[in-house]
Enzyme design. Sequence first.
Site, PDB file in Angstrom:
ATOM      1  CG  ASP A  73      -1.693   1.221   1.432  1.00  0.00           C
ATOM      2  OD1 ASP A  73      -2.307   1.644   0.447  1.00  0.00           O
ATOM      3  OD2 ASP A  73      -1.700   1.791   2.551  1.00  0.00           O
ATOM      4  CG  LEU A  74       1.837   5.561  -2.094  1.00  0.00           C
ATOM      5  CD1 LEU A  74       3.335   5.295  -2.203  1.00  0.00           C
ATOM      6  CD2 LEU A  74       1.343   6.231  -3.387  1.00  0.00           C
ATOM      7  CG  ASP A  75      -1.712   7.499   0.302  1.00  0.00           C
ATOM      8  OD1 ASP A  75      -0.785   8.282   0.064  1.00  0.00           O
ATOM      9  OD2 ASP A  75      -2.675   7.316  -0.472  1.00  0.00           O
ATOM     10  CB  THR A 127      -0.072  11.005   1.676  1.00  0.00           C
ATOM     11  OG1 THR A 127      -0.536   9.681   1.865  1.00  0.00           O
ATOM     12  CG2 THR A 127       1.062  11.027   0.677  1.00  0.00           C
ATOM     13  CE  LYS A 137      -4.203   8.153   9.212  1.00  0.00           C
ATOM     14  NZ  LYS A 137      -3.374   7.966  10.400  1.00  0.00           N
ATOM     15  CB  SER A 177      -2.114   2.894  -3.723  1.00  0.00           C
ATOM     16  OG  SER A 177      -2.666   4.111  -3.283  1.00  0.00           O
ATOM     17  CB  ALA A 178      -7.489   3.442  -2.356  1.00  0.00           C
ATOM     18  CE  LYS A 203      -5.642  -1.150  -0.869  1.00  0.00           C
ATOM     19  NZ  LYS A 203      -4.501  -0.397  -0.327  1.00  0.00           N
ATOM     20  CD  GLU A 210      -3.369  -1.780   3.047  1.00  0.00           C
ATOM     21  OE1 GLU A 210      -3.449  -0.933   3.953  1.00  0.00           O
ATOM     22  OE2 GLU A 210      -3.778  -1.554   1.908  1.00  0.00           O
ATOM     23  CG  ASP A 211      -1.760   2.592   6.455  1.00  0.00           C
ATOM     24  OD1 ASP A 211      -2.122   2.172   5.326  1.00  0.00           O
ATOM     25  OD2 ASP A 211      -2.029   3.727   6.862  1.00  0.00           O
TER      26      ASP A 211
HETATM   27  C1  BG6 Z   1      -5.713   6.033   0.116  1.00  0.00           C
HETATM   28  C2  BG6 Z   1      -5.679   6.958   1.324  1.00  0.00           C
HETATM   29  O1  BG6 Z   1      -4.448   5.467  -0.085  1.00  0.00           O
HETATM   30  O2  BG6 Z   1      -6.077   6.772  -1.046  1.00  0.00           O
HETATM   31  C3  BG6 Z   1      -7.033   7.629   1.482  1.00  0.00           C
HETATM   32  O3  BG6 Z   1      -5.373   6.192   2.485  1.00  0.00           O
HETATM   33  C4  BG6 Z   1      -7.403   8.365   0.203  1.00  0.00           C
HETATM   34  O4  BG6 Z   1      -7.002   8.512   2.573  1.00  0.00           O
HETATM   35  C5  BG6 Z   1      -7.369   7.389  -0.979  1.00  0.00           C
HETATM   36  O5  BG6 Z   1      -8.699   8.929   0.311  1.00  0.00           O
HETATM   37  C6  BG6 Z   1      -7.677   8.060  -2.316  1.00  0.00           C
HETATM   38  O6  BG6 Z   1      -6.659   8.965  -2.609  1.00  0.00           O
HETATM   39  P1  BG6 Z   1      -6.678  10.022  -3.802  1.00  0.00           P
HETATM   40  O7  BG6 Z   1      -5.247  10.472  -3.858  1.00  0.00           O
HETATM   41  O8  BG6 Z   1      -7.071   9.263  -5.048  1.00  0.00           O
HETATM   42  O9  BG6 Z   1      -7.643  11.079  -3.447  1.00  0.00           O
HETATM   43 MG    MG Z   2      -2.740   3.178   3.593  1.00  0.00          MG
END
Ligand code: BG6
Ligand code: MG
Length: 218
Positions: free
Chosen positions: A10-12, A18, A46, A115-116, A146, A170-171
């Site tokens: 996962d990224l964030d 972020t 998150k 990542s989402a 997810k 993953e966090d």
């Molecule tokens: C996830 C974050 O990785 O991405 C969420 O944990 C965030 O907080 C989601 O809403 C979507 O991100 P983005 O950058 O597409 O708005």
């Molecule tokens: Mg995350």
Amino acid sequence: MTDIKACLFDLDGVIVDTAKYHFIAWRELAAELGFEFTEEHNERLKGVSRMTSLEILLEVGGVKLSEEKKVQLADQKNERYVSYIVKMTPNEILPGVVVFLESLKQAGIKTAIGSASKNAPIILERLELTPYFDAVIDGNKVSNAKPDPEVFLKGAEALVISPVECVVFEDAEAGIEAAINGGMRCVGIGRPEILGKANLVIPGFEHFGLSELMKLEK
Ligand code: BG6
Ligand code: MG
């Protein structure tokens, strides 16, 4: 020989924090709508998609809006968020991440981002991490959030590695569930109280290397 052939990240919250930038951008939007959005509220966002995040924020403020207006506000928040993340530098990569990615490369273990976020490519670029990943599956490439395993299954598919040979990092609880739903082992980054379903929970990558990874062997 190890049976672990790929690590999916996962990224964030795993590679970089972020959440603070998401928080500032959402808080500004809430202020414009006339209510306060706290760090505690932000915890609920998150791992959650952009539009679902907005729904949660509007619920906090007790605000009801048309679909059209929601899309407009989500775009507005994203513009602000992007204005912060384009200023990020490799200094913001969380401790131990680069050393771990280097060791995976040397060991011939494949890597992918799952990542989402639709902003994942730009974040990786700013952090100068793009070359470390063999595949990037982000919010632009999946239709199911997810805990649906789609993002990680697509990652495994892109690497041509079977899910049972993958380990996910993953966090977020929903991300741990996504890994489990996809038949993968997973390491939680954060607190055991929240990520208890993971095979292992660590506070970060500072004391995590190949030998710890191998302890997850089947
Ligand atoms: C996830 C974050 O990785 O991405 C969420 O944990 C965030 O907080 C989601 O809403 C979507 O991100 P983005 O950058 O597409 O708005
Ligand atoms: Mg995350």
